[in-house]
Design a protein around this motif. Sequence first.
Motif, PDB file in Angstrom:
ATOM      1  N   ALA A  19       1.007  -1.201  -0.012  1.00 46.25           N
ATOM      2  CA  ALA A  19       0.156  -0.159  -0.008  1.00 46.25           C
ATOM      3  C   ALA A  19       0.891   1.322  -0.050  1.00 46.25           C
ATOM      4  N   PHE A  20       1.937   1.359   0.626  1.00 47.99           N
ATOM      5  CA  PHE A  20       2.869   2.357   0.844  1.00 47.99           C
ATOM      6  C   PHE A  20       3.362   2.664  -0.591  1.00 47.99           C
ATOM      7  N   MET A  21       3.908   1.521  -1.209  1.00 49.81           N
ATOM      8  CA  MET A  21       4.330   1.748  -2.466  1.00 49.81           C
ATOM      9  C   MET A  21       3.457   2.151  -3.685  1.00 49.81           C
ATOM     10  N   PHE A  22       2.224   1.657  -3.420  1.00 48.74           N
ATOM     11  CA  PHE A  22       1.217   2.434  -4.068  1.00 48.74           C
ATOM     12  C   PHE A  22       0.991   3.847  -3.953  1.00 48.74           C
ATOM     13  N   PHE A  23       1.024   4.252  -2.739  1.00 48.03           N
ATOM     14  CA  PHE A  23       0.759   5.545  -2.179  1.00 48.03           C
ATOM     15  C   PHE A  23       2.138   6.473  -3.029  1.00 48.03           C
ATOM     16  N   THR A  24       3.421   5.915  -3.140  1.00 45.61           N
ATOM     17  CA  THR A  24       4.274   6.701  -3.424  1.00 45.61           C
ATOM     18  C   THR A  24       4.219   6.818  -5.021  1.00 45.61           C
ATOM     19  N   GLY A  25       3.760   5.582  -5.633  1.00 45.44           N
ATOM     20  CA  GLY A  25       3.352   5.760  -7.074  1.00 45.44           C
ATOM     21  C   GLY A  25       2.244   6.854  -7.421  1.00 45.44           C
ATOM     22  N   VAL A  26       1.116   6.717  -6.866  1.00 43.05           N
ATOM     23  CA  VAL A  26      -0.062   7.734  -7.006  1.00 43.05           C
ATOM     24  C   VAL A  26       0.718   9.089  -6.750  1.00 43.05           C
ATOM     25  N   ALA A  27       1.502   9.412  -5.685  1.00 43.56           N
ATOM     26  CA  ALA A  27       2.020  10.786  -5.521  1.00 43.56           C
ATOM     27  C   ALA A  27       3.063  11.141  -6.678  1.00 43.56           C
ATOM     28  N   GLY A  28       3.656  10.222  -6.952  1.00 39.49           N
ATOM     29  CA  GLY A  28       4.566  10.549  -8.320  1.00 39.49           C
ATOM     30  C   GLY A  28       3.578  11.148  -9.530  1.00 39.49           C
ATOM     31  N   VAL A  29       2.697  10.177  -9.836  1.00 43.24           N
ATOM     32  CA  VAL A  29       1.866  10.399 -11.107  1.00 43.24           C
ATOM     33  C   VAL A  29       1.181  11.767 -11.006  1.00 43.24           C
TER      34      VAL A  29
END
Lengths: 101, 170
Positions: free
Chosen positions: A13-23
């Motif tokens: 979930a944390f890595m998904f959050f990082t990806g969403v924030a990056g996009v």
Amino acid sequence: MPIPIEYFLVLSAFMFFTGVAGVLTRRNAIVVFMSVELMLNSANLTLVAFSSYIGSPVGQLFVFFVMTVAAAEAAVGLAIIIALFRNKLTMNIDEINILKW
Amino acid sequence: MSLELILFILLAAVAAVSGILMITRSNPIIAALFLILNFGSLAGLYLLLNAQFIAVVQVIVYAGAIMVLFLFVIMLLKPEHENLVSKIIGIKTFSFVIAALVFIQLAYLIFFSHPGSSLKPETAASVNAGTVETIGRELYTNYILPFEAAGFLLLAATIGAVVLAKKKFL
């Protein structure tokens, strides 16, 4: 396995959050693309974790197919970025807006 | 504290920190290198989950093939450094809040649904599920149609990439 599966899921979930924030925050098209790869990988981690804890190979097969699609997506996406760069000489997604109505 | 837990914490810390560093670097090449580090630590996590085949494929396909493609395109196009603190800081804060809400929602769901309580992990079954033999047998018997479809998808992607990058359109 002494590690609770929740740990893997929270990391995912944390890595998904990082990806969403990056996009959402980055403006360079290639970095946006790499953030999408990060999100795909976080989903892969969830699939492998459940597959391993259930003891069934089906989740890992799904990861195999996700990787195939990710490879196809990266190839086509980077080709689109190259074509756009050739025409507009920019990679800033704020300036690539010819589809915007 | 078992060795498995220590390894998990180490690899998870590397994965999380390299992900954060990836989205905060202004130079895209350094961002790509941090993404490779992230993929490498994910391969370690897959090994920890007894998924040997997926761990090897992760290193070869993701950290190898896909990231080489990314680095090649970055070096070919030489993008300018991105100004991370720009005048649209309000929109960035808003999108960061949105992303954080997604994370909080996921974490809430994970900790209050307790998926681990209904799972009884067996190490032998888990080790057996991750071997090349098991995955190959499944891939060539029950999942032969998706496998062939994946092959066609890659062919279509190759042709599409060549056509897109070659022709002058727009």
